[in-house]
Design an enzyme around this catalytic site. Structure first.
Site, PDB file in Angstrom:
ATOM      1  N   ALA A  85       0.816  -1.202  -0.068  1.00  0.00           N
ATOM      2  CA  ALA A  85       0.032  -0.041   0.084  1.00  0.00           C
ATOM      3  C   ALA A  85       0.825   1.124  -0.169  1.00  0.00           C
ATOM      4  O   ALA A  85       1.902   1.121   0.208  1.00  0.00           O
ATOM      5  CB  ALA A  85      -1.127   0.021   1.348  1.00  0.00           C
ATOM      6  N   GLY A 127      -0.412  -5.465  -0.103  1.00  0.00           N
ATOM      7  CA  GLY A 127      -1.391  -5.358  -0.848  1.00  0.00           C
ATOM      8  C   GLY A 127      -1.252  -5.599  -2.240  1.00  0.00           C
ATOM      9  O   GLY A 127      -1.956  -6.140  -3.111  1.00  0.00           O
ATOM     10  N   GLU A 145      -1.860  -9.147  -2.377  1.00  0.00           N
ATOM     11  CA  GLU A 145      -3.246  -9.311  -2.319  1.00  0.00           C
ATOM     12  C   GLU A 145      -3.871  -9.047  -3.765  1.00  0.00           C
ATOM     13  O   GLU A 145      -4.993  -9.749  -4.023  1.00  0.00           O
ATOM     14  CB  GLU A 145      -3.901  -8.439  -1.087  1.00  0.00           C
ATOM     15  N   GLU A 163       2.259  -7.029   6.679  1.00  0.00           N
ATOM     16  CA  GLU A 163       1.629  -5.843   7.589  1.00  0.00           C
ATOM     17  C   GLU A 163       1.821  -5.835   9.110  1.00  0.00           C
ATOM     18  O   GLU A 163       1.863  -4.959   9.626  1.00  0.00           O
ATOM     19  CB  GLU A 163       0.068  -5.996   7.100  1.00  0.00           C
TER      20      GLU A 163
END
Ligand code: NAD
Length: 686
Positions: free
Chosen positions: A65, A104, A107, A127
């Site tokens: 992210a 992310g 993901e 994370e």
């Protein structure tokens, strides 16, 4: 075709190729998300497109992210909306991975219908390191691919895995040749499109979990996860997801994620993350400050510190010459180094070949003259000024003129060491922590005359050997040990007044430290810095040392230790405390846990503020890094100065004033705290 500043869409026959190039690490910023969403939509609507490849330019696939967007209003499409577009594409999407697919980024790859990567690529969900958890389906999709047990390990450790392992686990469908990712991804996309099978969506796979997994996992990691919220949220998300339909499981994950994101622990860990980036920026050092090449390193002293220090350089392939005074000490030092490497090999962290390579970097010697061609010499001999001065006089004659000569002293005045040489500008402190091959902190101590290029070289070198280098000024104990001394003084004072060592240790452990001050002393050795000749029972520590109780290594100090080094409070130490109190403390009283905590921690904060005020540390977050990486301050509390800010400086000021009234000068309020409170500011504002 250019979609936006960072995204292009091209065609190779029937394959659409979406390329994102958003330096430095293709983080999933608004622009990236918008670009990919738009390109996917166009590819979906183009009847000539049979399949899509999603690939990145630059040095990596999406590495996570965009952390600078944290805490700000989300601009659509958010990552989950983008994932929905990709997962629901009517044509197969292939993620082509180089560098790292992290957070992310992974993901996003998990909603593609196939994944291909080059051998050097890594995949991970890190994370947890920021006190967070995957918040875009990671806790639901990863277990469906690699199994719940492995997914829990990956997500709670945050450690990435190699492409080879990812392929073995089924996380990658194919491995491409290192230079041919794009071509092989296109070929893979073509093959999937030609196959015509229904699109493989990870969400449609069953989640199989072995009986009792979650409790067993919690149990096995209890110590590691102590005090931390994120690992438990990760476990819970996977566990609760089993019984829920997939969309609800995603919502549940999101709720757990948001709670962490808004929580104090993640804020603290993000502070630490930014603090690390900041630390490398040193006032006065600029991009054009010259950095000296360090090709050969010398270490003087092969004791506890010297051996570990030498390993750091051997680990990165730099040749190191270690000098001792006696063959026996040299052999012992080298033997311990070899044993350390062999233990790493036993754990699978090194190959036998790597052990051999690293040992080959090390040369032992009994002649200081053998350091003549070293670019850097680090001294790790006994902590005595005269011994170090004598050594520096000799080194000054031997080392080449451009060589940097560093001391690993814990407390001594580096100016006094530098002044005996003809090159004080080439002298500085490189204060490693024990065990020096493991601990990540390196205090880089700037003495009065240290040249900026010497400082810049040390900062660059710290990075090279994987240390967190923090530049500090020269004073008694520098940043870390100076605050440690303030902490010890209070730990000892409360024990003299009425607490017992294990009370103090329990309070400090409950705060989040892995061990308390007295446990730490037992581990380090009570005799470090103790002198038998001058010892006169002036402290409990001296009394214990005089009884031969030097800590863990002698089976007892404040605690007694069994064969497994499990501690129990020592009745002998307790008696010593009571005797000492009677002689020096007067009437013993009950000292509450709150008082112990306040006195020990606030003494540190006050000292930290003085350190800042004197310019010994450049910024408060540097002090936080020292305490987190060198002394076990719990990272999820952000370091002593950050913690003080979260408590609130007015509260800290009032408590310190009250302590000053009852306990005297040691608690004299730092003028900096007074000033900051008056201005309505905190340490972070400096
Ligand atoms: P140590 O006693 O384990 O090792 C010192 C070694 O230096 C001995 O092997 C000794 O033979 C050798 N030596 C002494 N004089 C020498 C000389 N003139 N030439 C070559 N070798 C010589 O001590 P240590 O714990 O490794 O500490 C070394 C330094 O590091 C001290 O200044 C100490 O304050 C500092 N330090 C120690 C720690 C720690 O936790 N032990 C942490 C940080 C810094």
């Amino acid at each position: 075709m250019r979609i936006n500043d960072c995204t292009t869409l091209e065609r190779d026959g029937g394959i659409a190729i979406i390329t994102v190039d958003s330096p430095p690490v293709n983080s999933l910023s608004v622009a990236v998300r918008k670009g990919v969403a738009e390109a996917m939509m166009q590819a979906a609507g183009d009847s000539a497109v049979a399949a899509v490849v999603l690939i990145c330019g630059g040095r990596t696939f999406f590495a996570g992210a965009d952390i600078t967007e944290f805490g700000k209003p989300v601009i659509e499409p958010d990552l989950r909306a983008l994932q929905q577009i990709v997962e629901d594409m009517p044509k197969p999407v292939i993620a082509a991975i180089h560098g790292a697919a992290l957070g992310g980024g992974l993901e996003l790859a998990l909603v593609a219908h196939g994944r291909i990567a080059v051998p050097s690529a890594q995949c991970g969900l890190p994370e947890v390191r920021l006190g967070l958890m995957p918040g875009a389906g990671g806790t639901q999709r990863l277990p469906r691919v690699v199994g719940a047990a492995r997914a829990l390990e990956m997500m709670t450790s945050g450690d990435p895995i190699s492409a080879a392992e990812a392929a073995r686990l089924g996380l990658l469908d194919r491995i491409a040749d290192e230079g041919a990712l794009r071509d092989e991804a296109v070929a893979f996309a073509r093959a999937v499109a030609a196959d015509g099978a229904p699109l493989a969506r990870i969400r449609d796979r069953p989640l199989v979990v072995e009986q009792g997994l979650f409790d067993a996992f919690r149990e096995a990691n209890g110590r590691k996860f102590r005090g931390l919220m994120a690992p438990e949220s990760i476990i819970r998300s996977v566990e609760q997801g089993i019984a829920l339909p997939f969309p609800q499981a995603l919502e549940n994950e999101r709720a757990l994620f948001c709670a962490l994101l808004e929580g104090a622990q993640s804020a603290a860990l993000r502070h630490v993350f930014f603090a690390q980036r900041q630390a490398a920026k040193v006032d006065a050092i600029s991009a054009d400050t010259p950095i000296r090449p360090i090709i050969r390193v010398g270490v003087v002293g092969a004791g506890t510190m010297g051996g570990g220090i030498a390993m750091n350089f051997a680990n990165v392939g730099l040749p190191v010459t270690i000098v001792e005074t006696r063959q026996e000490a040299l052999d012992r030092g080298l033997r311990i180094i070899r044993r350390n490497y062999e233990n790493s090999a036993k754990k699978g962290k090194l190959t036998a070949e790597q052990v051999a390579q690293r040992m080959a970097c090390l040369t032992g010697s009994l002649a200081l003259e053998d350091l003549a061609d070293c670019d850097l010499v680090i001294e790790a001999v006994f902590e005595q000024l005269d011994v170090k001065q004598e050594l520096f006089r000799r080194l000054d004659l031997i080392a080449k003129p451009s060589a940097i000569v560093a001391t690993n002293t814990s407390y001594l005045d580096i100016d006094r060491i530098a002044e005996v040489t003809g090159r004080p500008e080439n002298v500085l402190g490189l204060h490693f922590f024990s065990p020096a091959n493991v601990m990540r902190l390196l205090e880089i101590v700037k003495a009065a005359k240290t040249d900026l290029s010497v400082l810049a070289t040390a900062v660059a070198l710290a990075k090279k050997i994987g240390k967190i280098g923090v530049v500090v000024g020269n004073c008694y104990g520098f940043v870390g040990n100076r605050m440690l001394a303030a902490r010890h003084a209070q730990a000892e004072a409360v024990v003299t007044e009425g607490a017992l060592p294990w009370d103090v240790d329990r309070v400090i452990r409950d705060f989040g430290f892995a061990m308390g001050p007295f446990e730490m002393r037992d581990l380090v050795g009570l005799d470090v810095g103790w002198n038998r000749a001058t010892s006169s029972g002036a402290t409990v520590r001296e009394m214990l040392n005089e009884m031969g109780r030097h800590g863990q290594k002698t089976g007892g100090g404040y605690y007694d230790y069994d064969e497994k080094r499990q501690p129990t409070p020592s009745p002998i130490a307790e008696q010593a405390v009571l005797d000492f109190s009677e002689r020096h403390g007067g009437q013993r009283r009950i000292v509450s846990d709150e008082e112990i905590r306040d006195r020990v921690l606030l003494a540190m904060v006050n000292e930290g503020a003085k350190i800042l005020d004197e310019g010994i540390a450049q910024r408060s977050s540097d002090i936080d890094l020292v305490w987190i990486n060198g002394y076990g301050w719990p990272a999820y509390r952000g370091g002593p100065m950050y913690w003080a800010d979260t408590v609130g400086l007015p509260v800290i000021r009032d408590k310190l004033k009250a302590l000053h009234a009852t306990h005297g000068e040691v608690f004299r309020l730092s003028p900096l705290i007074e000033r900051l409170v008056a201005q309505g500011k905190d340490f972070a504002s400096l």
